[in-house]
Design a protein around this motif. Structure first.
Motif, mmCIF file in Angstrom:
data_model
loop_
_atom_site.group_PDB
_atom_site.id
_atom_site.type_symbol
_atom_site.label_atom_id
_atom_site.label_comp_id
_atom_site.label_asym_id
_atom_site.label_seq_id
_atom_site.Cartn_x
_atom_site.Cartn_y
_atom_site.Cartn_z
ATOM 1 N N ARG A 49 0.604 -1.118 0.064
ATOM 2 C CA ARG A 49 -0.080 -0.118 0.217
ATOM 3 C C ARG A 49 0.838 1.305 -0.280
ATOM 4 N NH1 ARG A 49 -4.682 2.502 -0.741
ATOM 5 N NH2 ARG A 49 -5.283 4.546 -0.292
ATOM 6 N N ASP A 51 0.727 5.259 -0.085
ATOM 7 C CA ASP A 51 0.314 6.987 0.003
ATOM 8 C C ASP A 51 1.466 8.059 -0.843
ATOM 9 O OD1 ASP A 51 -2.020 6.857 0.655
ATOM 10 O OD2 ASP A 51 -1.221 5.579 2.203
ATOM 11 N N ALA A 57 -2.559 7.784 -4.332
ATOM 12 C CA ALA A 57 -2.865 6.398 -3.580
ATOM 13 C C ALA A 57 -3.230 5.249 -4.247
ATOM 14 C CB ALA A 57 -3.618 6.180 -2.055
ATOM 15 N N ALA A 141 4.805 5.360 3.138
ATOM 16 C CA ALA A 141 4.583 7.013 3.012
ATOM 17 C C ALA A 141 5.486 7.345 1.913
ATOM 18 C CB ALA A 141 4.850 6.854 4.511
#
Ligand code: NAP
Length: 297
Positions: A49, A51, A57, A141
């Motif tokens: 995942r 971002d 995202a 991130a």
């Protein structure tokens, strides 16, 4: 190399590796992340995942394993230097064969380690300019609005594959210059911010004489390594970056994590000694960082 669909492995899918793995998987290449049991389980189940300020995202499905079990076209090595030796046990040289291997670790000395451990592979020096953090296993991130890779060998087709996946890639033919260009700025930045537990704004105003001394030493060593840098050029970079910027070594020190002190500071001292340059200001900083963080210099 048939570049339309590559099989790539990423050893150490953390901040840097997770971002690269996710971008390549999103571009429909086959990506195998090599990690410990826990992280491999999470990646198999949930994917990666991301971002990202630059890419938005998104979640990318990837394969994951604890070791390489089949040949691949290329491997990105994205563990920290402190974990490199142990992590390479996951990449048996006889399974890997002649693949392209791109380490994106900071520092210079890992190339020799990789060439010794993976003698048939094509080790291509690389650096990455990015800010990416693994916030949990499989979660990345990406906070810089850029992701710039520089490769130190003429791997033109491979570079194009990476560009098509969204990375900003440049290629040079001097691997030492690629690594020293990055380290020339990073070493003073990491050592001074970690030593003084301060952001770059405080370092450049409150510790300017020390900054100038270290820049002089590191620029001389980096030039001997082939990078076309000067102390004045590095200082003007220091003076332009946002004052609140912290280094990742400093963040690792704050979190009590192992530091890449040997890869970043130790490399400057070793290369300085090899080229016959005195590096007393850098040596003092390395010793002080080691002492203040309880690490061995
Ligand atoms: N992050 C950045 O913005 C940035 C920018 C430029 C350069 N770099 C350089 O890039 C390199 C990687 O940094 P990073 O920030 O991406 O580190 P990181 O987020 O800590 O990621 C390292 C990854 O390596 C994995 N790992 C540790 N030991 C392993 C082992 N024995 N086998 C397999 N995997 C293992 C960790 O697994 P777990 O997830 O399971 O803990 C983690 O996913 C460093 O040399 C750093 O200086 C980083």
């Amino acid at each position: 190399m048939n570049t339309s669909k590559l099989t790539l492995a990423v050893l150490g899918p953390g901040g840097v590796g997770g971002l690269i793995a996710a971008l390549l998987a999103r571009a429909e290449h086959r990506v195998i992340c090599l990690a410990g049991d826990r992280t491999a389980d999470v990646l198999r189940r949930d994917g990666l995942r991301v971002d990202s300020e630059q890419y938005g995202a998104f979640t990318a499905a990837v394969e994951a394993d604890t070791r390489l079990r089949e040949p691949v076209d290329a491997v990105f090595v994205t563990v920290k230097q402190t974990a490199l030796d142990e992590a390479l046990d996951r990449v048996p040289a006889d399974v890997l064969g002649a693949a392209v291997v791109v380490p994106l670790l900071n520092g210079v000395d890992h190339l020799a380690v990789l060439r010794r451990r993976l003698p048939s592979a094509q080790i291509v020096a690389g650096t990455i300019r990015v800010e990416a953090t693994r916030t949990a296993p499989g979660r990345i991130a990406h906070t810089s609005p850029f992701t710039q890779l520089e490769l130190g060998a003429p791997v033109v087709e491979f570079a194009e594959v990476l560009r098509q996946a969204g990375l900003d890639v440049s290629v040079r033919d001097n691997e030492s210059a690629v690594l020293w260009d990055k380290l020339a700025f990073l070493a003073p930045f990491a050592l001074l911010t970690t030593r003084h537990r301060a952001d770059v704004g405080t370092v450049r105003s409150g510790h300017r004489a020390e900054l100038l001394a270290v820049l002089d030493e590191v620029a001389a060593v980096a030039r001997a390594g082939g990078a076309p840098v000067t102390a004045e050029g590095l200082l003007s970079l220091f003076d332009r970056i946002p004052e609140t910027m912290k280094s990742s070594m400093q963040r690792d020190a704050e979190a009590g994590l192992p530091l890449e002190l040997d890869a970043i500071g130790g490399a400057v001292l070793r290369a300085g000694a090899a080229h016959g340059f005195a590096t007393p200001a850098t040596a003092r900083l390395v010793a002080e960082v080691a002492q203040s963080t309880g690490r061995v210099a």
